[in-house]
Design a protein around this motif. Structure first.
Motif, PDB file in Angstrom:
ATOM      1  N   LEU A  19     147.746  63.558  -1.660  1.00 10.07           N
ATOM      2  CA  LEU A  19     147.363  62.154  -1.805  1.00 10.07           C
ATOM      3  C   LEU A  19     148.568  61.281  -2.176  1.00 10.07           C
ATOM      4  O   LEU A  19     148.710  60.161  -1.690  1.00 10.07           O
ATOM      5  N   ALA A  20     149.434  61.827  -3.046  1.00 13.42           N
ATOM      6  CA  ALA A  20     150.637  61.082  -3.448  1.00 13.42           C
ATOM      7  C   ALA A  20     151.573  60.885  -2.268  1.00 13.42           C
ATOM      8  O   ALA A  20     152.165  59.812  -2.097  1.00 13.42           O
ATOM      9  N   LYS A  21     151.727  61.906  -1.442  1.00 15.47           N
ATOM     10  CA  LYS A  21     152.575  61.817  -0.258  1.00 15.47           C
ATOM     11  C   LYS A  21     152.075  60.720   0.670  1.00 15.47           C
ATOM     12  O   LYS A  21     152.861  59.967   1.251  1.00 15.47           O
ATOM     13  N   MET A  22     150.755  60.605   0.794  1.00 17.70           N
ATOM     14  CA  MET A  22     150.160  59.599   1.668  1.00 17.70           C
ATOM     15  C   MET A  22     150.285  58.194   1.088  1.00 17.70           C
ATOM     16  O   MET A  22     150.316  57.206   1.824  1.00 17.70           O
ATOM     17  N   GLY A  23     150.348  58.101  -0.259  1.00 15.10           N
ATOM     18  CA  GLY A  23     150.409  56.791  -0.894  1.00 15.10           C
ATOM     19  C   GLY A  23     151.795  56.313  -1.252  1.00 15.10           C
ATOM     20  O   GLY A  23     151.993  55.129  -1.544  1.00 15.10           O
ATOM     21  N   ILE A  24     152.765  57.236  -1.219  1.00 17.52           N
ATOM     22  CA  ILE A  24     154.099  56.904  -1.723  1.00 17.52           C
ATOM     23  C   ILE A  24     155.022  56.345  -0.640  1.00 17.52           C
ATOM     24  O   ILE A  24     156.158  55.967  -0.917  1.00 17.52           O
ATOM     25  N   GLN A  25     154.527  56.280   0.599  1.00 19.30           N
ATOM     26  CA  GLN A  25     155.342  55.755   1.689  1.00 19.30           C
ATOM     27  C   GLN A  25     155.703  54.291   1.439  1.00 19.30           C
ATOM     28  O   GLN A  25     154.840  53.469   1.123  1.00 19.30           O
ATOM     29  N   ASN A  26     156.990  53.973   1.561  1.00 25.33           N
ATOM     30  CA  ASN A  26     157.493  52.604   1.380  1.00 25.33           C
ATOM     31  C   ASN A  26     157.230  52.038  -0.023  1.00 25.33           C
ATOM     32  O   ASN A  26     157.148  50.822  -0.201  1.00 25.33           O
ATOM     33  N   VAL A 220     145.920  55.853  -6.645  1.00 27.83           N
ATOM     34  CA  VAL A 220     144.850  55.936  -7.648  1.00 27.83           C
ATOM     35  C   VAL A 220     144.119  57.268  -7.536  1.00 27.83           C
ATOM     36  O   VAL A 220     143.871  57.945  -8.548  1.00 27.83           O
ATOM     37  N   LEU A 221     143.790  57.668  -6.309  1.00 25.90           N
ATOM     38  CA  LEU A 221     143.110  58.948  -6.098  1.00 25.90           C
ATOM     39  C   LEU A 221     144.000  60.113  -6.537  1.00 25.90           C
ATOM     40  O   LEU A 221     143.528  61.099  -7.108  1.00 25.90           O
ATOM     41  N   SER A 222     145.299  59.976  -6.279  1.00 27.30           N
ATOM     42  CA  SER A 222     146.248  61.004  -6.710  1.00 27.30           C
ATOM     43  C   SER A 222     146.273  61.109  -8.231  1.00 27.30           C
ATOM     44  O   SER A 222     146.328  62.205  -8.800  1.00 27.30           O
ATOM     45  N   GLY A 223     146.214  59.957  -8.892  1.00 23.02           N
ATOM     46  CA  GLY A 223     146.181  59.951 -10.360  1.00 23.02           C
ATOM     47  C   GLY A 223     144.923  60.605 -10.890  1.00 23.02           C
ATOM     48  O   GLY A 223     144.965  61.342 -11.886  1.00 23.02           O
TER      49      GLY A 223
END
Length: 288
Positions: A19-26, A220-223
């Protein structure tokens, strides 16, 4: 009970990374980590309130508090290295190296906590080491720029592993006679201040307005996944041995690799699959 909780911690840890990989882009990796930490603090606070253990926060001894604070700082350092590594590198490569902290934790548990290294623990640690080394590597004909980038995220992954191992030992010492949920909240608050201090020092907090809704919700989901993983992990740590709980939790390596192939569409080579099998075998031996 501790083994079941450790497996749940592994599952949620794997979801955290994907989830973090998907959200951390840019998104600046430190800013992304800071946002995730707010979510984890909220989750930990709600659980402490729900379990009626809020008063236990004020009953923590000075020594336990010191070790929990140090554990929070090492976790923050581990996160900074890890999330920067997955931002610039492949999840299927970074995670196994980061989880090499399993072997480091076993060694530190032997040296500091005097937990015995039985023949099975030795064999399990050896298999995990072999599997991790199989996953480290790059194509010899890779361009110079790609080699430099690879060296960068590999170093960050190794540093993340070192700080993660130190976290487990410090937390084990600090969690004695302390409610595991309360201990998790204390550590997370320390991380929150630590990470946001870095974000404000860098000035990257101004980039919050530029984060897309998609990236924000994935963070948020990653957290949330991180919070659930921690709560399971430290409850297991309070009940079991570090040298057993930590390796099971690190089984998230294999789960993360599978998810990276299925969700992130990273390539699954024969070497990667074989390494995953070896790491799995090492984890099973440690459980036994």
């Amino acid at each position: 009970m501790s083994i079941g909780l450790a497996f749940l911690a592994a599952l949620f840890a794997a979801l955290t990374t994907v989830l973090a990989k998907m959200g951390i882009q840019n998104v600046d990796s430190n800013l992304a980590t800071a946002i995730r930490t707010i979510v984890v603090v909220c989750m930990a606070s709600l659980i402490v309130l729900a379990t009626g253990r809020w008063d236990s926060l004020f009953a923590v001894s000075g020594t336990s508090l010191l070790y929990l604070v140090l554990s929070g700082i090492t976790t923050g350092l581990s996160w900074i290295c890890f999330f920067r590594a997955i931002q610039i590198g492949d999840v299927s490569k970074v995670v196994p190296i980061d989880k090499f902290s399993t072997v480091m934790t076993i060694l530190l548990a032997f040296l500091i906590l005097h937990e015995p290294i039985t023949p099975l623990v030795f064999v399990g640690g050896f298999l995990i080491t072999i599997g991790t080394l199989m996953l480290i590597g790059r194509k010899p004909d890779a361009p110079a720029q790609r080699k430099k980038a690879t060296q960068s995220y590999l170093l960050l992954a190794v540093l993340s592993a070192f700080f993660a191992a130190a976290t487990s030992i410090l937390a084990k010492i600090g969690i004695e006679a302390v409610d595991s949920n309360a201990a998790t909240l204390i550590r997370t608050v320390v991380i929150l201040f630590f990470i946001w201090a870095i974000v404000f020092f860098q000035g990257t907090y101004r980039e919050v307005r530029n984060i897309t809704k998609k990236s924000f919700w994935f963070l948020v989901l990653s957290g949330c996944a991180t919070g659930l993983s921690w709560l399971c992990y430290f409850a297991a740590l309070a009940m079991g041995k570090v040298s057993i709980v930590a390796p099971i939790d690190k089984f998230s390596v294999v789960i993360t690799m599978v998810l990276s192939f299925l969700v992130l569409k990273e390539k699954a080579s024969k070497r990667t699959i074989l390494a995953g099998v070896v790491i799995t075998a090492g984890t099973v031996v440690l459980i036994v």
